[in-house]
Design a protein around this motif. Structure first.
Motif, mmCIF file in Angstrom:
data_model
loop_
_atom_site.group_PDB
_atom_site.id
_atom_site.type_symbol
_atom_site.label_atom_id
_atom_site.label_comp_id
_atom_site.label_asym_id
_atom_site.label_seq_id
_atom_site.Cartn_x
_atom_site.Cartn_y
_atom_site.Cartn_z
ATOM 1 N N GLU A 71 17.117 -19.494 2.860
ATOM 2 C CA GLU A 71 17.639 -20.862 2.740
ATOM 3 C C GLU A 71 16.821 -21.847 3.572
ATOM 4 N N ASP A 72 16.379 -21.421 4.763
ATOM 5 C CA ASP A 72 15.550 -22.292 5.602
ATOM 6 C C ASP A 72 14.235 -22.619 4.895
ATOM 7 N N PHE A 73 13.604 -21.584 4.328
ATOM 8 C CA PHE A 73 12.358 -21.801 3.608
ATOM 9 C C PHE A 73 12.583 -22.712 2.411
ATOM 10 N N THR A 91 8.202 -27.227 -8.621
ATOM 11 C CA THR A 91 9.167 -26.159 -8.869
ATOM 12 C C THR A 91 9.073 -25.123 -7.759
ATOM 13 N N VAL A 92 10.219 -24.518 -7.463
ATOM 14 C CA VAL A 92 10.312 -23.429 -6.493
ATOM 15 C C VAL A 92 11.038 -22.295 -7.197
ATOM 16 N N GLN A 93 10.363 -21.156 -7.307
ATOM 17 C CA GLN A 93 10.950 -20.003 -7.979
ATOM 18 C C GLN A 93 10.994 -18.831 -6.999
ATOM 19 N N HIS A 94 12.171 -18.283 -6.775
ATOM 20 C CA HIS A 94 12.328 -17.079 -5.958
ATOM 21 C C HIS A 94 12.108 -15.910 -6.908
ATOM 22 N N VAL A 95 11.088 -15.087 -6.646
ATOM 23 C CA VAL A 95 10.689 -14.063 -7.601
ATOM 24 C C VAL A 95 10.671 -12.677 -6.969
ATOM 25 N N LEU A 96 10.645 -11.687 -7.807
ATOM 26 C CA LEU A 96 10.540 -10.300 -7.393
ATOM 27 C C LEU A 96 9.132 -9.841 -7.711
ATOM 28 N N GLY A 98 8.255 -19.278 8.165
ATOM 29 C CA GLY A 98 8.135 -17.938 7.614
ATOM 30 C C GLY A 98 6.984 -17.685 6.675
ATOM 31 N N VAL A 99 6.114 -18.672 6.388
ATOM 32 C CA VAL A 99 5.031 -18.478 5.432
ATOM 33 C C VAL A 99 4.036 -17.449 5.964
ATOM 34 N N GLY A 100 3.740 -16.468 5.106
ATOM 35 C CA GLY A 100 2.742 -15.452 5.428
ATOM 36 C C GLY A 100 1.548 -15.601 4.508
#
Length: 155
Positions: A82-84, A96-101, A131-133
């Motif tokens: 949620e923070d990211f 767009t922001v997509q949370h992906v697997l 948190g960006v890696g």
């Protein structure tokens, strides 16, 4: 609910031009305006038509570069998703922001005026997010938008 060929024809026509009136659409499909409107309303009520939107052309607005970013979070335990997400959605260039697997945790669509503008956005905004890696960038060369499958395929 069950959808017939006319419903799918309405969906195809609206995916090409969502601004057309029920009367104009009815003329194309051989339906009256009230019959067309009833079908559109039924598709809306069922959630198939989730809304209509304006499709802006980023290039016409001065954003000549589109980049897709794959982002792997480095510190999943210390930084919440949620923070990211809250931080990344505050960046205006992120479309767009997509949370992906898969290999990456997120996929972003980012627009910029040119490559140097994208580099600025990447260095000053995206790389400083919590948190960006790992980050992988793919520059869009061309795009053709298709309506996608409107009917389940047989088989």
């Amino acid at each position: 609910m069950t959808w017939d060929a006319t419903d799918f024809a309405i969906l195809r026509a609206l995916s090409e031009n969502a601004a057309q009136s029920a009367g104009a659409l009815g003329l194309q499909l051989g339906l009256s305006q009230p019959a067309t409107w009833r079908r559109i309303r039924r598709l809306q009520d069922a959630g198939v038509l989730a809304g209509r939107r304006v499709d802006l052309d980023p290039e016409a607005l001065g954003f000549a570069v589109t980049v897709f970013l794959g982002i792997k979070l480095a510190t999943k335990g210390r930084v919440s998703l949620e923070d990211f997400e809250r931080a990344v959605t505050a960046i205006p260039e992120v479309q767009t922001v997509q949370h992906v697997l898969g290999l990456y945790d997120y996929r972003l669509r980012v627009v910029a005026r040119d490559l140097s503008d994208f580099e600025r956005v990447l260095r000053r905004r995206i790389m400083t997010l919590p948190g960006v890696g790992d980050v992988e960038a793919n520059v869009l060369l061309s795009e053709e938008r298709l309506p996608g499958p409107l009917q389940p395929s047989d088989g």
